[in-house]
Design an enzyme around this catalytic site. Structure first.
Site, PDB file in Angstrom:
ATOM      1  N   CYS A   1      79.357  59.069  38.401  1.00  0.00           N
ATOM      2  CA  CYS A   1      78.201  59.827  37.893  1.00  0.00           C
ATOM      3  C   CYS A   1      76.996  59.776  38.842  1.00  0.00           C
ATOM      4  O   CYS A   1      76.335  60.781  39.053  1.00  0.00           O
ATOM      5  CB  CYS A   1      77.797  59.299  36.523  1.00  0.00           C
ATOM      6  SG  CYS A   1      79.156  58.670  35.527  1.00  0.00           S
TER       7      CYS A   1
ATOM      8  N   ASP B   1      79.208  55.639  30.455  1.00  0.00           N
ATOM      9  CA  ASP B   1      79.761  55.704  29.098  1.00  0.00           C
ATOM     10  C   ASP B   1      81.272  55.860  29.120  1.00  0.00           C
ATOM     11  O   ASP B   1      81.980  55.274  28.308  1.00  0.00           O
ATOM     12  CB  ASP B   1      79.141  56.874  28.340  1.00  0.00           C
ATOM     13  CG  ASP B   1      77.692  56.606  28.030  1.00  0.00           C
ATOM     14  OD1 ASP B   1      76.938  56.265  28.957  1.00  0.00           O
ATOM     15  OD2 ASP B   1      77.306  56.713  26.859  1.00  0.00           O
TER      16      ASP B   1
ATOM     17  N   CYS C   1      73.985  59.723  35.122  1.00  0.00           N
ATOM     18  CA  CYS C   1      74.725  59.386  33.907  1.00  0.00           C
ATOM     19  C   CYS C   1      73.789  59.291  32.689  1.00  0.00           C
ATOM     20  O   CYS C   1      72.603  58.983  32.816  1.00  0.00           O
ATOM     21  CB  CYS C   1      75.480  58.075  34.111  1.00  0.00           C
ATOM     22  SG  CYS C   1      76.782  57.812  32.898  1.00  0.00           S
ATOM     23  N   ASP C   2      74.376  59.513  31.533  1.00  0.00           N
ATOM     24  CA  ASP C   2      73.645  59.790  30.285  1.00  0.00           C
ATOM     25  C   ASP C   2      72.312  59.082  30.102  1.00  0.00           C
ATOM     26  O   ASP C   2      71.281  59.705  29.869  1.00  0.00           O
ATOM     27  CB  ASP C   2      74.507  59.404  29.076  1.00  0.00           C
ATOM     28  CG  ASP C   2      75.838  60.130  29.046  1.00  0.00           C
ATOM     29  OD1 ASP C   2      76.211  60.756  30.047  1.00  0.00           O
ATOM     30  OD2 ASP C   2      76.510  60.047  28.011  1.00  0.00           O
TER      31      ASP C   2
ATOM     32  N   CYS D   1      79.793  63.899  34.226  1.00  0.00           N
ATOM     33  CA  CYS D   1      80.884  64.580  33.528  1.00  0.00           C
ATOM     34  C   CYS D   1      80.659  66.095  33.545  1.00  0.00           C
ATOM     35  O   CYS D   1      79.548  66.574  33.316  1.00  0.00           O
ATOM     36  CB  CYS D   1      80.956  64.107  32.085  1.00  0.00           C
ATOM     37  SG  CYS D   1      81.370  62.371  31.941  1.00  0.00           S
TER      38      CYS D   1
ATOM     39  N   GLU E   1      79.438  54.803  21.178  1.00  0.00           N
ATOM     40  CA  GLU E   1      80.004  56.131  20.941  1.00  0.00           C
ATOM     41  C   GLU E   1      81.434  55.961  20.460  1.00  0.00           C
ATOM     42  O   GLU E   1      82.141  55.056  20.912  1.00  0.00           O
ATOM     43  CB  GLU E   1      79.996  56.962  22.228  1.00  0.00           C
ATOM     44  CG  GLU E   1      78.609  57.385  22.649  1.00  0.00           C
ATOM     45  CD  GLU E   1      78.605  58.226  23.911  1.00  0.00           C
ATOM     46  OE1 GLU E   1      79.664  58.320  24.564  1.00  0.00           O
ATOM     47  OE2 GLU E   1      77.548  58.782  24.244  1.00  0.00           O
TER      48      GLU E   1
ATOM     49  N   SER F   1      80.069  60.775  21.503  1.00  0.00           N
ATOM     50  CA  SER F   1      79.945  61.346  22.839  1.00  0.00           C
ATOM     51  C   SER F   1      79.718  62.837  22.718  1.00  0.00           C
ATOM     52  O   SER F   1      80.141  63.468  21.752  1.00  0.00           O
ATOM     53  CB  SER F   1      81.236  61.085  23.608  1.00  0.00           C
ATOM     54  OG  SER F   1      81.361  61.983  24.673  1.00  0.00           O
TER      55      SER F   1
HETATM   56 FE1  FES Z   1      78.484  59.227  33.416  1.00  0.00          FE
HETATM   57 FE2  FES Z   1      79.604  61.079  31.742  1.00  0.00          FE
HETATM   58  S1  FES Z   1      80.120  58.964  32.008  1.00  0.00           S
HETATM   59  S2  FES Z   1      77.938  61.280  33.106  1.00  0.00           S
END
Ligand code: FES
Length: 531
Positions: free
Chosen positions: A25, A57, A98-99, A170, A420, A446
């Site tokens: 990510c 995640d 990432c998130d 992702c 999640e 998620s």
């Molecule tokens: Fe990092 Fe989806 S796990 S952006």
């Protein structure tokens, strides 16, 4: 440090990178940091890069490690806040991916209120498998299918080796890309730069250079971060999230950012906005397309321009690049009717995020409708005290169609860390129960989750919320049309059961998890830490 003292009259610009070498990510962020530093230097500034942690995640999904994910948001925010405070930078460039890194950077910037530019590291390109585009979502659903015995392991291995072909977040419109859209709607990022794929290294480097130059130009007397984190900006961000069918995690994050920016904003405000906003982009998992397709069709700029034309987004809001949101998106491509739609003929008439309340969720619960047309389900509860216990029941065929799965003690304090439930929801889909089973939890979902899934139930079970009183066989009703989540028990029944309830022993009694458990607030208020 090799800095020419003569340069120290120029602006000192901190570069907060959320690089880690542990996941795809944020893998390009060292390069982006170098590009931004180069541009800052060339523009007369002094770049001072630093790093934070980050948690993937997907890599921690379905394991105890996932408890670290939401907690990392606080650690990243605190890290950036402390570094900016300690070094008193004149401006900050935040590189996120990432998130949790996106809201974390915004939370930190809200606290320090310095001139700042945020750049999203970019989505991953899609993988190709058996003639189709594939993402991590396909991998998770294949994991579910293998664990339920309906697909061979070799197929999963082959898919896994193809689904994530390079660096980047992702590829679907899951939480990270949702927050990337939010960033540009806020005006704190250059519109159009975020969704350049991480793999498009030269283009992305140019975006990082733009961010660096911009940071130097705003360092002296440019607008500070809270200019882009006021109520109008946060409402615009919510409109962008809703219009793209974004992740339910965005609710949690926008509430937390509002909290740190001192803006009064409630879950109801956000969900009411979603209900008024048409979905004008067809993006996975609720739609068909991936981030790179979306970017090719104009991406956030095209969505913003259309929302402004239709009166769903305030185009007079300022942007860090100069000019209003309406001005910087004026040249955006018009909707193509396949990936991006007009507000008059939307992909879906209204946002897919809903709040339910009722005797199981007095403070609210969140639903994102994705990949299902069901809006109501009544069924017997199957109650589990952890994600693992529920996953095991699904995988071993102990769950019958029509059940309402309940996973409790996975909330912000109970988990701790509000995991999640993607591995469970993927197993539900993999077991062929996606259209007949619903799930209720005080944990999260998620952005890749599909089905009738109710999360963020508040108050959470570990704090004595009504989920703690549920028993197997209780009749639970989820009614999206009525906006309710109820169990067929009287108030007296619930009160009697709760009076006899004793909280389970904490999973951790020392260290960061124990501290977080003690300090974290309700999901209905963004799961922020209480001072
Ligand atoms: Fe990092 Fe989806 S796990 S952006």
């Amino acid at each position: 440090m090799g800095i020419d003292p003569a340069r120290l009259d120029g602006p000192i610009v901190g570069i907060a990178s959320t690089w880690t070498g542990t996941m795809p990510c944020n893998l390009n962020q060292r390069d982006l940091s170098d590009s931004a530093a180069h541009a800052i230097h060339a523009a007369g500034g002094v770049p001072l890069p630093f790093n934070t942690i980050a948690v993937s995640d997907n890599q921690s999904q379905g394991t105890p490690g996932m408890r670290a994910s939401l907690i990392s948001r606080e650690v990243i925010a605190d890290s950036i806040e402390l570094m900016v405070h300690a070094h008193d930078f004149d401006a900050v460039v935040c590189l996120v991916g990432c998130d949790k890194t996106v809201p974390a950077a915004l939370m930190a910037l809200a606290r320090v209120d310095k001139p700042a530019v945020v750049l999203y590291g970019g989505p991953m390109r899609a993988g190709r498998w058996r003639g189709s585009d594939v993402t991590i979502q396909h991998v998770w659903e294949a994991v579910g299918a293998v664990e339920c015995g309906v697909a061979p392991r070799e197929e999963l291995d082959e898919l896994e080796s193809r689904a994530c072909p390079g660096p980047g977040a992702c590829a679907g419109h899951f939480t990270a890309n949702t927050m990337a859209v939010a960033l540009e709607c806020l005006g704190i990022a250059v519109v159009g730069d975020g969704l350049i794929a991480a793999g498009a290294a030269a283009e992305k480097a140019a975006a990082a250079e733009r961010a660096g130059r911009l940071a130097v130009s705003v360092a002296a007397d440019g607008p500070t971060a809270r200019t882009f984190l006021d109520r109008r900006a946060l409402r615009n961000a919510m409109a962008g999230v809703a219009a793209t069918g974004g992740s339910s995690n965005a609710l949690l994050h926008l509430l937390a950012i509002a909290h740190d920016a001192g803006v009064r904003l409630t879950l109801n405000d956000l969900v009411a906005l979603a209900a008024r906003t048409p979905v004008i982009a067809s993006l996975a998992p609720s739609g068909a397309w991936l981030a790179e397709d979306f970017h090719r069709k104009g991406g956030t700029a095209a969505v913003c321009a259309e929302l402004i034309r239709a009166g769903h987004l305030d185009g007079a809001a300022p942007t860090v690049q100069g000019g209003t949101l309406a001005q910087v998106t004026a040249e955006a491509p018009v909707p193509d009717g396949e990936v991006v739609f007009t507000a008059a003929q939307p992909f879906k008439p209204s946002g897919q995020l809903f709040v339910l309340r009722g005797n199981l969720a007095p403070d609210g619960a969140v639903v994102k409708l994705a990949g299902t047309e069901r809006t109501r389900q009544t069924g017997p509860a199957r109650v589990f005290d952890s994600e693992e216990a529920c996953a095991e029941a699904v995988r071993s065929g102990q769950v019958r169609p029509g059940a309402v799965l309940v996973i409790r003690y996975e909330g912000p304090a109970g988990g701790p860390g509000m995991r999640e439930m993607l591995s469970v929801t993927s197993s539900v889909v993999g077991a062929g129960l996606g259209e007949s089973v619903a799930l209720v939890t005080d944990g999260r979902f998620s952005g890749a989750t599909r089905g009738l899934m109710v999360g963020h139930v508040a108050p959470e079970a570990a704090r004595g919320g009504p989920l703690a009183a549920l028993r197997d066989g209780d009749t639970v009703t989820i009614d999206m049309d009525a906006g309710t989540l109820d169990v067929a028990l009287t108030d007296d029944d619930l009160a009697e059961r709760l009076a006899a309830w004793t909280p389970p022993a904490p999973r951790y009694d020392f260290g960061v998890f124990a501290r977080y458990r003690a300090c974290v607030g309700s999901a209905s208020e963004g799961a922020v830490l209480k001072a």
